[in-house]
Design a protein around this motif. Sequence first.
Motif, short mmCIF file in Angstrom:
data_model
loop_
_atom_site.label_atom_id
_atom_site.label_comp_id
_atom_site.label_asym_id
_atom_site.label_seq_id
_atom_site.Cartn_x
_atom_site.Cartn_y
_atom_site.Cartn_z
N PRO A 168 -44.33 -57.90 8.08
CA PRO A 168 -45.16 -58.53 9.12
C PRO A 168 -44.94 -60.03 9.21
N ARG A 169 -44.61 -60.66 8.10
CA ARG A 169 -44.39 -62.10 8.13
C ARG A 169 -43.18 -62.45 8.99
N LYS A 175 -43.98 -61.79 12.63
CA LYS A 175 -44.80 -62.85 13.21
C LYS A 175 -43.97 -64.09 13.51
N TYR A 211 -48.52 -54.28 11.85
CA TYR A 211 -49.83 -54.58 11.27
C TYR A 211 -50.61 -53.32 10.93
N SER A 212 -50.42 -52.27 11.73
CA SER A 212 -51.13 -51.02 11.48
C SER A 212 -50.72 -50.40 10.16
N THR A 232 -49.65 -51.91 7.55
CA THR A 232 -50.00 -52.76 6.40
C THR A 232 -51.51 -53.00 6.31
N ASN A 233 -52.30 -52.14 6.95
CA ASN A 233 -53.77 -52.17 6.82
C ASN A 233 -54.38 -53.50 7.31
N ARG A 234 -53.82 -54.06 8.35
CA ARG A 234 -54.38 -55.31 8.90
C ARG A 234 -55.04 -54.98 10.24
N LYS A 253 -57.75 -56.07 11.63
CA LYS A 253 -58.22 -57.20 12.44
C LYS A 253 -57.12 -57.70 13.36
N GLU A 254 -55.90 -57.84 12.83
CA GLU A 254 -54.78 -58.30 13.66
C GLU A 254 -54.43 -57.28 14.73
#
Length: 618
Positions: free
Chosen positions: A321-322, A325, A350-351, A353-355, A357-358
């Motif tokens: 994800p980094r 982004k 993001y989905s 990696t359990n993020r 909120k993002e």
Amino acid sequence: MWSIRRVYNLLSSSYLVAARLNSVCYRGAHLSNSIFSFDHTTRKSTSSHSISGSGAQFTFLNFGTLGYCNSTSPVFQPLNVGVSNEDDGFASEEVDDDNETHSVHLAPKNEEFEHEVGIVLGILRSIGCKQSGSESLAENLRLVSCAQVRNMLDDCGVSVTSEELVVDVLSRARNNWEAAYTFFLWAAKQPGYAHSARTCNSMISILAKRRKFDTAWALIDEMRGGRIGSSVVTPDTLMIMIRRYCAVHDVGSAINTFHAFKRFNFHVGKEEFQKFLAALCRYKNVQDAEGLLFSNKDTYPFETKSFNIILNGWSNVIGSPREAKRLWKVMMERGIKLDVVSFSSIISSYSKTNRLKEVLRLYDRMKRMGIAPDRKVYNAVIHALAKGGLVKESLNLLKAMEDSGIPPNVVTYNSLIKPLCRARKRGEAQLVLDEIFRQGLRPTIQTYHAFMRTQRTGEDVLKLLDKMKETGCPPNKDTYIMVIRKLCRWREWDNVFKLWNEMSDNGLNDDCSSYTVLIHGLFLNAKMEEAHKTYLEMKERSIVPDPNIDRLIQTWLSNKQMAESPTIDSEVRFTDSDRGSSGKARFPSGWFHRGRGFQEKLETRKVIKERGFSFWKQ
């Protein structure tokens, strides 16, 4: 700047391998074990070749390596058919791991067809069984092929009249490239049959997958035709080579093969360049692909699709994800238009990696920009909600998806089933599976893998395998590896070897990963001899073992040899300092008892714990 420097180094290294590729592509196969016999005096220079594939026929010259020689030369007929088992273009755009939709057009097969295929495969399998002594499978195949294989195939009564038979045999024998190539050469000499570009591409795919690149280029050189006919090499042929080079991370050779498009007089535009980028990203060469994108911006101007390929590589292939982004910010800074594919790629990252909120923030931003979500976006958001424990909200979004005119597919339901199975909510996952059947859909391999991870007994695992076969979703290599790992943990060895034999019959134990799982499971349960036999079988099939497994086996063999070696009674010599005043030898205390029972006694060392750390007591 880092990307430009990296690509400059890659381009420089590609020119170093250019001479080898050019010599193979345009001057025949100058190999120690050449596959074909060439009359080099009839070859023209590279620039004088006419590359056109319409209405052409191509003739094989000779098949000297395997002892085949026929005065009647078989003929290639051009046919613009690609390889069905290779993705092309932007296939890596799938947001979910369930890239499960494949359109494969197969000819109808009758009992006679299957019978003929079975006869040929039986002969090819017998080649691998005739091993003696320390001969490897490759050496044994060459010995048998010249003297017996041609006669066995000639006498089997099978007549090759269509390319479907050849493609089917090559597909099933793909794990033994030498057997497949032997049949390929034999089929080329059958009266009334001519290899097409489809069969040649299938053979090239098998050769390149086994890293026999020189042999593959020799076949491509024969397909070019020279003076005896126009070329039948298609862009798919070169893309197969590019994908195989990308798979072994030989980016320099992949770049050089991409440049060969122009030498074959094929059109090279943005679509071909994007296919090249997709091949690089598919096999985790994302950093190289990004460098090529920026270094070729003058030749191939920036487009949203090109950036989406790289973004999907960072998001779903590498899973970073980094980096996704970072590229997302570059796209916005350079004014690259964002579309639904861009959002689906980064939302999926993001989905996974359990993020959550993002995911929700990007989903809201997407709707504010007036971009309508597609099925991939809905699948990613539903997966993130279910993974975060918000099952009710994910079901509400599923209903909103249906209301917007986008019917859910199997991947959508899998997005719910996977998190439920991980959370041990098998009852709710079973309800979703029942809904799949009510909708008239067919569960996929990913659906059953999710349920397979929740099974706790060997009986339940075997029942689920039978259910997979009944519903038309046979287990693949990953399924068998998962099940064998479980059964090894439970020490159900009868079922382990039963499934292993089933894998062998289906040609699924053809790589290092399957052997590694079995050997590791046997070793953990102290079945050293069985593990060693499996290791030898892997070596005989010319499969390169994992370095850890290789080191494990070699350590065990050395320890076994030391334990089984007889004790040698050597004379004990003493110096004057070792003798007392009486002239007799002085033995240290416990000399005669130092070797007794040392194997039965366990070595023990005390451990001291201090400030959260553990130390050996000195």
